[in-house]
Design a protein around this motif. Structure first.
Motif, PDB file in Angstrom:
ATOM      1  N   GLY A   1       0.822  -1.214   0.000  1.00  0.00           N
ATOM      2  CA  GLY A   1       0.000   0.000   0.000  1.00  0.00           C
ATOM      3  C   GLY A   1       0.856   1.264   0.000  1.00  0.00           C
ATOM      4  O   GLY A   1       0.544   2.247  -0.676  1.00  0.00           O
ATOM      5  N   PHE A   2       1.957   1.212   0.765  1.00  0.00           N
ATOM      6  CA  PHE A   2       2.859   2.366   0.786  1.00  0.00           C
ATOM      7  C   PHE A   2       3.477   2.602  -0.589  1.00  0.00           C
ATOM      8  O   PHE A   2       3.578   3.739  -1.050  1.00  0.00           O
ATOM      9  CB  PHE A   2       3.938   2.140   1.848  1.00  0.00           C
ATOM     10  CG  PHE A   2       4.938   3.239   1.917  1.00  0.00           C
ATOM     11  CD1 PHE A   2       4.633   4.448   2.523  1.00  0.00           C
ATOM     12  CD2 PHE A   2       6.199   3.059   1.367  1.00  0.00           C
ATOM     13  CE1 PHE A   2       5.566   5.454   2.568  1.00  0.00           C
ATOM     14  CE2 PHE A   2       7.127   4.070   1.412  1.00  0.00           C
ATOM     15  CZ  PHE A   2       6.828   5.279   2.019  1.00  0.00           C
ATOM     16  N   LEU A   3       3.867   1.502  -1.230  1.00  0.00           N
ATOM     17  CA  LEU A   3       4.453   1.640  -2.558  1.00  0.00           C
ATOM     18  C   LEU A   3       3.444   2.173  -3.565  1.00  0.00           C
ATOM     19  O   LEU A   3       3.780   2.993  -4.435  1.00  0.00           O
ATOM     20  CB  LEU A   3       5.013   0.299  -3.033  1.00  0.00           C
ATOM     21  CG  LEU A   3       6.221  -0.239  -2.254  1.00  0.00           C
ATOM     22  CD1 LEU A   3       6.611  -1.629  -2.768  1.00  0.00           C
ATOM     23  CD2 LEU A   3       7.394   0.710  -2.360  1.00  0.00           C
ATOM     24  N   VAL A   4       2.203   1.704  -3.457  1.00  0.00           N
ATOM     25  CA  VAL A   4       1.151   2.203  -4.355  1.00  0.00           C
ATOM     26  C   VAL A   4       0.918   3.694  -4.127  1.00  0.00           C
ATOM     27  O   VAL A   4       0.761   4.482  -5.076  1.00  0.00           O
ATOM     28  CB  VAL A   4      -0.143   1.398  -4.156  1.00  0.00           C
ATOM     29  CG1 VAL A   4      -1.299   2.059  -4.913  1.00  0.00           C
ATOM     30  CG2 VAL A   4       0.031  -0.034  -4.621  1.00  0.00           C
ATOM     31  N   LEU A   5       0.926   4.124  -2.853  1.00  0.00           N
ATOM     32  CA  LEU A   5       0.725   5.529  -2.529  1.00  0.00           C
ATOM     33  C   LEU A   5       1.870   6.391  -3.085  1.00  0.00           C
ATOM     34  O   LEU A   5       1.633   7.438  -3.696  1.00  0.00           O
ATOM     35  CB  LEU A   5       0.613   5.705  -1.020  1.00  0.00           C
ATOM     36  CG  LEU A   5       0.427   7.151  -0.519  1.00  0.00           C
ATOM     37  CD1 LEU A   5      -0.870   7.743  -1.070  1.00  0.00           C
ATOM     38  CD2 LEU A   5       0.432   7.178   1.009  1.00  0.00           C
TER      39      LEU A   5
ATOM     40  N   PHE B   1       8.537   6.730  -9.024  1.00  0.00           N
ATOM     41  CA  PHE B   1       9.793   6.395  -8.341  1.00  0.00           C
ATOM     42  C   PHE B   1      11.008   7.077  -8.977  1.00  0.00           C
ATOM     43  O   PHE B   1      12.110   6.524  -8.974  1.00  0.00           O
ATOM     44  CB  PHE B   1       9.996   4.865  -8.320  1.00  0.00           C
ATOM     45  CG  PHE B   1       8.848   4.121  -7.730  1.00  0.00           C
ATOM     46  CD1 PHE B   1       8.493   4.283  -6.402  1.00  0.00           C
ATOM     47  CD2 PHE B   1       8.088   3.264  -8.522  1.00  0.00           C
ATOM     48  CE1 PHE B   1       7.412   3.591  -5.862  1.00  0.00           C
ATOM     49  CE2 PHE B   1       7.012   2.574  -7.992  1.00  0.00           C
ATOM     50  CZ  PHE B   1       6.667   2.740  -6.657  1.00  0.00           C
ATOM     51  N   GLY B   2      10.784   8.277  -9.548  1.00  0.00           N
ATOM     52  CA  GLY B   2      11.913   9.022 -10.083  1.00  0.00           C
ATOM     53  C   GLY B   2      12.397   8.562 -11.436  1.00  0.00           C
ATOM     54  O   GLY B   2      13.416   9.082 -11.924  1.00  0.00           O
ATOM     55  N   LEU B   3      11.727   7.588 -12.031  1.00  0.00           N
ATOM     56  CA  LEU B   3      12.125   7.187 -13.383  1.00  0.00           C
ATOM     57  C   LEU B   3      11.909   8.326 -14.375  1.00  0.00           C
ATOM     58  O   LEU B   3      12.659   8.463 -15.349  1.00  0.00           O
ATOM     59  CB  LEU B   3      11.346   5.941 -13.816  1.00  0.00           C
ATOM     60  CG  LEU B   3      11.583   4.678 -12.971  1.00  0.00           C
ATOM     61  CD1 LEU B   3      10.681   3.561 -13.433  1.00  0.00           C
ATOM     62  CD2 LEU B   3      13.041   4.269 -13.048  1.00  0.00           C
ATOM     63  N   GLU B   4      10.877   9.129 -14.152  1.00  0.00           N
ATOM     64  CA  GLU B   4      10.627  10.313 -14.952  1.00  0.00           C
ATOM     65  C   GLU B   4      10.380  11.490 -14.017  1.00  0.00           C
ATOM     66  O   GLU B   4       9.803  11.339 -12.938  1.00  0.00           O
ATOM     67  CB  GLU B   4       9.412  10.124 -15.876  1.00  0.00           C
ATOM     68  CG  GLU B   4       9.657   9.175 -17.028  1.00  0.00           C
ATOM     69  CD  GLU B   4       8.477   9.088 -17.969  1.00  0.00           C
ATOM     70  OE1 GLU B   4       8.642   8.593 -19.096  1.00  0.00           O
ATOM     71  OE2 GLU B   4       7.365   9.530 -17.592  1.00  0.00           O
ATOM     72  N   SER B   5      10.798  12.647 -14.454  1.00  0.00           N
ATOM     73  CA  SER B   5      10.556  13.886 -13.717  1.00  0.00           C
ATOM     74  C   SER B   5       9.997  14.926 -14.679  1.00  0.00           C
ATOM     75  O   SER B   5      10.100  14.780 -15.904  1.00  0.00           O
ATOM     76  CB  SER B   5      11.838  14.395 -13.055  1.00  0.00           C
ATOM     77  OG  SER B   5      12.837  14.642 -14.027  1.00  0.00           O
TER      78      SER B   5
END
Length: 325
Positions: free
Chosen positions: A25-29, A67-71
């Motif tokens: 859930g944390f990762l989804v958030l 997760f920072g893959l794109e900004s």
């Protein structure tokens, strides 16, 4: 030794069961937060994938890799931006407030006649190409500020202090705008210059009283020159008009006299021709015409016989005229 009355027993199976769900859930958030981006109505989003340009997105709700893959960089392409030189606005309103800091390093200029002047100006611009703005030039804002200052120093350095402070202000602003746009096109920084405005131009504080005195003297000189020109424009046209009127009157008088002389000459010639043809008749006609002109001017008229010995008043024309008007 006393024993604890309360004991907490945690089932290891329960921990294994729910810990995975919590982490998931944390990762989804985190993924939802890092992948959802909102671009404003005056902006466009530039998406960077693993440090490399990927795409440009329009205003609205957009999604990127989490997760920072794109900004994403949000660039205000529909908004007019500005840079201030020699001053800073702390609050913009009907009565704007300005910072009291010292910005003399960027506003003090050397003119072409080796005088110092304090120039404050504003550069208004827009970002028209977000890709070039981000990737063609490192730190485009700082580069634009340096180019603006260099352009202003170049243009001011080609003019005298009087031109910069008085009549040449608009020309200086226009020249800086053109030169700055040329530099932006050369650097390909994606910026379009809308306007360069000279906010204030003053001599340095130590020489300001002396300069104001000289400026007042120059203004007084211009005032006197304008007054003299006004008097000249008032008097000279009138004198020219009177001279032209006198000339025209003289020409008219000369023409009248010449025409009259020509008429009398023609009359004499015609009379002489008639006399040559019939001298007696002409003499008699001239005599009668002359008497016709003279007799009305004589008061008392007495007609006598040329062979008579006595003067006999045969006719009193004036008395007859008085009786029978």
């Amino acid at each position: 030794m006393a024993e604890n009355k309360y004991e907490i027993n945690i089932d290891p199976d329960w921990i294994k069961k729910y810990l995975g769900r919590i982490v998931l859930g944390f990762l989804v958030l985190v993924a939802a937060v890092t992948s959802t981006k909102t671009v404003g109505p005056e902006e466009e989003g530039v998406v960077i994938q693993l440090g490399k340009y990927n795409r440009t997105v329009d205003p609205g709700l957009n999604f990127i890799l989490p997760f920072g893959l794109e900004s994403m960089y949000k660039i205000p392409v529909q908004r007019q931006l500005k840079q201030e030189f020699g001053f800073r606005t702390t609050q913009a309103s009907q009565r704007s407030e300005y910072s009291s800091g010292d910005y003399g390093d960027e506003s003090m200029m050397l003119t072409g006649d080796l005088n110092l002047t304090d120039v404050e100006w504003v550069v208004q611009y827009r970002i028209v190409d977000s890709y070039r703005y981000l990737f063609r030039v490192r730190n485009a804002e700082k580069t634009l500020r340096d180019m603006s200052e260099a352009s202003m120093r170049k243009i001011v350095g080609d003019r005298t202090v009087n031109e910069v402070l008085t009549v040449g202000r608009q020309e200086v602003a226009t020249s800086v705008e053109v030169l700055l746009q040329q530099l932006c096109d050369e650097y390909e920084n994606g910026i379009r210059i809308d306007q360069v405005v000279l906010q204030d131009v003053n001599p340095p504080e130590p020489v300001k009283p002396s300069f104001n005195a000289v400026n007042e003297a120059q203004q007084e000189r211009e005032t006197l020159i304008n007054q003299a020109e006004a008097e000249y424009n008032r008097v000279i046209p009138r004198a020219r008009g009177e001279a032209l009127e006198t000339i025209q009157l003289a020409e008219a008088y000369a023409l009248n006299r010449v025409n009259r002389a020509k008429g009398e000459s023609d009359r004499f010639n015609s009379l002489f021709e008639a006399y040559v043809k019939a001298p007696e008749v002409t003499k008699q006609r001239i005599y009668l015409e002359t008497m016709e002109k003279i007799l009305p001017k004589i008061g008392n008229k007495i007609i006598v016989d040329e062979k008579g010995n006595n003067v006999l008043p045969l006719l009193n024309i004036d008395r007859a005229k008085a009786i029978n008007p």
